[in-house]
Motif scaffolding. Structure first.
Motif, PDB file in Angstrom:
ATOM      1  N   ARG A 150       0.815  -1.207   0.000  1.00  0.00           N
ATOM      2  CA  ARG A 150       0.000   0.000   0.000  1.00  0.00           C
ATOM      3  C   ARG A 150       0.850   1.258   0.000  1.00  0.00           C
ATOM      4  N   VAL A 151       2.048   1.177   0.617  1.00  0.00           N
ATOM      5  CA  VAL A 151       2.903   2.365   0.758  1.00  0.00           C
ATOM      6  C   VAL A 151       4.368   1.970   0.625  1.00  0.00           C
ATOM      7  N   LEU A 152       5.110   2.803  -0.067  1.00  0.00           N
ATOM      8  CA  LEU A 152       6.572   2.806  -0.056  1.00  0.00           C
ATOM      9  C   LEU A 152       6.976   4.127   0.569  1.00  0.00           C
ATOM     10  N   THR A 153       7.831   4.112   1.577  1.00  0.00           N
ATOM     11  CA  THR A 153       8.173   5.363   2.257  1.00  0.00           C
ATOM     12  C   THR A 153       9.678   5.504   2.436  1.00  0.00           C
ATOM     13  N   CYS A 154      10.141   6.752   2.400  1.00  0.00           N
ATOM     14  CA  CYS A 154      11.565   7.050   2.608  1.00  0.00           C
ATOM     15  C   CYS A 154      11.703   8.526   2.952  1.00  0.00           C
ATOM     16  N   ALA A 155      12.925   8.917   3.322  1.00  0.00           N
ATOM     17  CA  ALA A 155      13.255  10.325   3.518  1.00  0.00           C
ATOM     18  C   ALA A 155      13.820  10.878   2.215  1.00  0.00           C
ATOM     19  N   SER A 156      13.559  12.151   1.952  1.00  0.00           N
ATOM     20  CA  SER A 156      14.115  12.776   0.750  1.00  0.00           C
ATOM     21  C   SER A 156      15.633  12.830   0.809  1.00  0.00           C
ATOM     22  N   VAL A 157      16.168  13.011   2.010  1.00  0.00           N
ATOM     23  CA  VAL A 157      17.603  12.868   2.302  1.00  0.00           C
ATOM     24  C   VAL A 157      17.708  12.198   3.658  1.00  0.00           C
ATOM     25  N   SER A 158      18.512  11.155   3.759  1.00  0.00           N
ATOM     26  CA  SER A 158      18.669  10.480   5.041  1.00  0.00           C
ATOM     27  C   SER A 158      19.368  11.406   6.029  1.00  0.00           C
ATOM     28  N   PHE A 159      18.911  11.366   7.293  1.00  0.00           N
ATOM     29  CA  PHE A 159      19.512  12.286   8.274  1.00  0.00           C
ATOM     30  C   PHE A 159      20.952  11.896   8.572  1.00  0.00           C
ATOM     31  N   ALA A 160      21.325  10.683   8.273  1.00  0.00           N
ATOM     32  CA  ALA A 160      22.721  10.228   8.218  1.00  0.00           C
ATOM     33  C   ALA A 160      22.705   8.931   7.407  1.00  0.00           C
ATOM     34  N   PRO A 161      23.609   8.819   6.442  1.00  0.00           N
ATOM     35  CA  PRO A 161      24.770   9.662   6.123  1.00  0.00           C
ATOM     36  C   PRO A 161      24.481  10.855   5.210  1.00  0.00           C
ATOM     37  N   GLY A 162      23.222  11.112   4.842  1.00  0.00           N
ATOM     38  CA  GLY A 162      22.920  12.336   4.110  1.00  0.00           C
ATOM     39  C   GLY A 162      22.857  12.204   2.606  1.00  0.00           C
ATOM     40  N   PHE A 163      22.424  11.047   2.096  1.00  0.00           N
ATOM     41  CA  PHE A 163      22.281  10.868   0.650  1.00  0.00           C
ATOM     42  C   PHE A 163      20.862  11.191   0.209  1.00  0.00           C
ATOM     43  N   ARG A 164      20.756  11.833  -0.958  1.00  0.00           N
ATOM     44  CA  ARG A 164      19.444  12.180  -1.498  1.00  0.00           C
ATOM     45  C   ARG A 164      18.819  10.966  -2.189  1.00  0.00           C
ATOM     46  N   ALA A 165      17.524  10.791  -1.982  1.00  0.00           N
ATOM     47  CA  ALA A 165      16.806   9.658  -2.569  1.00  0.00           C
ATOM     48  C   ALA A 165      16.351   9.984  -3.982  1.00  0.00           C
ATOM     49  N   PRO A 314      38.601   9.429   7.705  1.00  0.00           N
ATOM     50  CA  PRO A 314      38.034   8.163   7.234  1.00  0.00           C
ATOM     51  C   PRO A 314      36.508   8.254   7.054  1.00  0.00           C
ATOM     52  N   ASP A 315      36.007   7.446   6.140  1.00  0.00           N
ATOM     53  CA  ASP A 315      34.567   7.255   5.979  1.00  0.00           C
ATOM     54  C   ASP A 315      33.813   8.557   5.719  1.00  0.00           C
ATOM     55  N   VAL A 316      34.394   9.457   4.931  1.00  0.00           N
ATOM     56  CA  VAL A 316      33.622  10.614   4.482  1.00  0.00           C
ATOM     57  C   VAL A 316      32.587  10.099   3.484  1.00  0.00           C
ATOM     58  N   ALA A 317      31.320  10.398   3.739  1.00  0.00           N
ATOM     59  CA  ALA A 317      30.253   9.895   2.871  1.00  0.00           C
ATOM     60  C   ALA A 317      30.335  10.591   1.515  1.00  0.00           C
ATOM     61  N   MET A 318      30.584   9.823   0.478  1.00  0.00           N
ATOM     62  CA  MET A 318      30.759  10.369  -0.867  1.00  0.00           C
ATOM     63  C   MET A 318      29.547  10.017  -1.722  1.00  0.00           C
ATOM     64  N   PRO A 319      28.659  10.965  -1.953  1.00  0.00           N
ATOM     65  CA  PRO A 319      27.450  10.683  -2.726  1.00  0.00           C
ATOM     66  C   PRO A 319      27.732  10.600  -4.217  1.00  0.00           C
ATOM     67  N   GLY A 320      26.941   9.806  -4.907  1.00  0.00           N
ATOM     68  CA  GLY A 320      26.971   9.817  -6.355  1.00  0.00           C
ATOM     69  C   GLY A 320      26.278  11.065  -6.862  1.00  0.00           C
ATOM     70  N   PRO A 321      26.335  11.322  -8.183  1.00  0.00           N
ATOM     71  CA  PRO A 321      25.766  12.556  -8.742  1.00  0.00           C
ATOM     72  C   PRO A 321      24.302  12.791  -8.365  1.00  0.00           C
ATOM     73  N   ALA A 322      23.495  11.731  -8.321  1.00  0.00           N
ATOM     74  CA  ALA A 322      22.074  11.883  -8.003  1.00  0.00           C
ATOM     75  C   ALA A 322      21.810  11.891  -6.508  1.00  0.00           C
ATOM     76  N   GLU A 323      22.837  11.607  -5.704  1.00  0.00           N
ATOM     77  CA  GLU A 323      22.669  11.500  -4.258  1.00  0.00           C
ATOM     78  C   GLU A 323      23.139  12.743  -3.505  1.00  0.00           C
ATOM     79  N   VAL A 324      23.724  13.702  -4.216  1.00  0.00           N
ATOM     80  CA  VAL A 324      24.356  14.851  -3.565  1.00  0.00           C
ATOM     81  C   VAL A 324      23.323  15.660  -2.791  1.00  0.00           C
ATOM     82  N   SER A 325      23.683  16.014  -1.573  1.00  0.00           N
ATOM     83  CA  SER A 325      22.824  16.874  -0.767  1.00  0.00           C
ATOM     84  C   SER A 325      23.690  17.886  -0.031  1.00  0.00           C
ATOM     85  N   HIS A 326      23.064  18.660   0.809  1.00  0.00           N
ATOM     86  CA  HIS A 326      23.742  19.678   1.607  1.00  0.00           C
ATOM     87  C   HIS A 326      24.255  19.118   2.920  1.00  0.00           C
ATOM     88  N   LEU A 327      24.086  17.816   3.164  1.00  0.00           N
ATOM     89  CA  LEU A 327      24.598  17.179   4.368  1.00  0.00           C
ATOM     90  C   LEU A 327      25.960  16.557   4.077  1.00  0.00           C
TER      91      LEU A 327
END
Length: 394
Positions: A150-165, A314-327
């Motif tokens: 009935r529902v698929l749910t997510c955050a537009s950007v995860s609060f950590a590590p901060g990738f855009r959906a 270490p472990d700096v979250a590196m987003p792909g082009p479509a995942e980039v956010s301000h976090l």
């Protein structure tokens, strides 16, 4: 920095005595926003405005938010926060035993987790798909859906590590199953651009307490006209009932009808102080333009992210082009929790940043920053200087 950004930045008193890189935690108030709240308080103190006059600000900020997210004003309900919007949506669905919800609990804030978990009491299955390296597993999420989803749910950007959906992809998949895409948008609203119709979003909820630069206790719930009549609000009060009389204290017929739009989700009196603040804040954002706001926030975030990599964190979250956010985050994910880390260097950096009055947070054990249009390159550089000093001394 554009000419329009200069007075915008100068309007935030908090920036005089600190470097604020924590919009992912909470807003800071612009002088004009505070002034509008004081206008409201003065009107209350002087009894110089009627409730109807105050509510023109509700209408105004509803229209501003609709324009900001590519929606129509009639698709926007005014509420309090993400928790309100998520719960209002959940209990408006006609659940049947054996239905299911698909999500990734690994990446959700508790406010977009516990309300869905409660559905188990009604025999609804939660299909939680593990994250992959801090990312949504799109193939697995889509593959987990079936004719009882009935529902698929997510955050537009995860609060950590901060990738855009990728909301468009998820929305398309949900609609193929005749399911709803429900989005917690609090991390992106007011910062990153949205066109909710193009993104195939059915419900989008947010508060004004982060990127929209308003107050706590005020927010919005977008409900697409596509799914409105599939939802029956669990709560009902006078603002949600259609009537020729807009006086909320006037009783109409007992054979009531729901409002023909998203207002059917509105309950009780509005947080009018929140409406004054939201109207003023979104007017400022509109003056800058959504494209400018996003570009500025992403530019400073990119500078900070690149600098952290160059420092060897270490472990700096590196987003792909479509995942980039301000976090921007760094450190092992889930090696710690809310406000603390089990990783010594994260703890050391956080302490040094706090001493230097650089606002940031630690979430899920990671060092976390969040940028907005009031940030400038020098903010990123100052944070990097502090981190470099600590790293050299280690």
């Amino acid at each position: 920095m554009t000419h329009a950004t200069i007075p915008f930045r100068e309007g935030f008193p908090a920036l005089r005595n600190q470097t604020y890189l924590s919009i992912c935690d909470k807003m800071i108030l612009h002088r004009q926003v505070r002034a509008e709240v004081e206008t409201f308080l003065d009107a209350l103190a002087d009894a110089s405005a009627s409730r109807t006059q105050h509510e023109t600000r509700v209408t105004a900020c509803r229209e501003r938010f609709a324009a900001l997210v590519g929606a129509r004003p009639e698709e926007i309900a005014v509420g309090r926060n993400v928790s309100d919007g998520i719960n209002a949506t959940i209990w408006a669905v006609d659940w049947r035993e054996g239905d299911n919800v698909v999500l990734s609990l690994d990446l959700e804030h508790p406010n977009n987790a516990y309300p869905w978990l409660r559905l188990r009491e009604r025999g609804v299955e939660l299909r939680s798909i593990p994250a992959r390296d801090g990312r949504l597993d799109y193939a697995a999420l889509i593959g987990a859906m079936d004719d009882r989803t009935r529902v698929l749910t997510c955050a537009s950007v995860s609060f950590a590590p901060g990738f855009r959906a990728d909301l468009e992809r998820l929305g398309q998949a949900a609609h193929r199953r005749d399911a709803l895409l429900v989005v917690d948008g609090v991390q992106t609203a007011g910062i990153l651009q949205h066109d909710l119709h193009a993104e195939n979003v059915d419900v989008f909820v947010t508060s004004t307490s982060k990127g929209l630069l308003g107050l706590y206790g005020f927010g919005f719930q977008f409900v697409s006209a596509r799914c409105l009549d599939r939802l029956r609000p669990a709560y009902l009060s006078r603002p949600a009932v259609a009537s020729d009389n807009e006086d909320h204290s006037a009783m109409g017929s007992e054979a009531y009808r729901l409002q023909p739009d998203a207002r059917r989700f509105e309950v009780g009196s509005y947080n009018l102080a929140g409406a004054y603040a939201a109207d003023a804040a979104m007017a400022l954002l509109a003056q800058l333009g959504a494209e400018t706001v996003e570009a500025r926030a992403l530019d400073v975030a990119a500078r900070l992210r690149t600098g952290m990599v160059e420092l060897g964190l270490p472990d700096v979250a590196m987003p792909g082009p479509a995942e980039v956010s301000h976090l921007v985050t760094a450190g092992p994910l889930d090696a710690g929790g809310h406000g603390y880390s089990d990783t010594r260097w994260v703890t050391d950096l956080s302490a040094a940043l706090a001493e230097a009055r650089i606002a940031h947070t630690v979430r899920r054990g990671q060092l976390r920053f969040g940028t907005h249009a009031y940030n400038i390159d020098e903010d990123a550089d100052r944070a990097l200087d502090v981190m470099q000093t600590v790293r050299r001394a280690a």
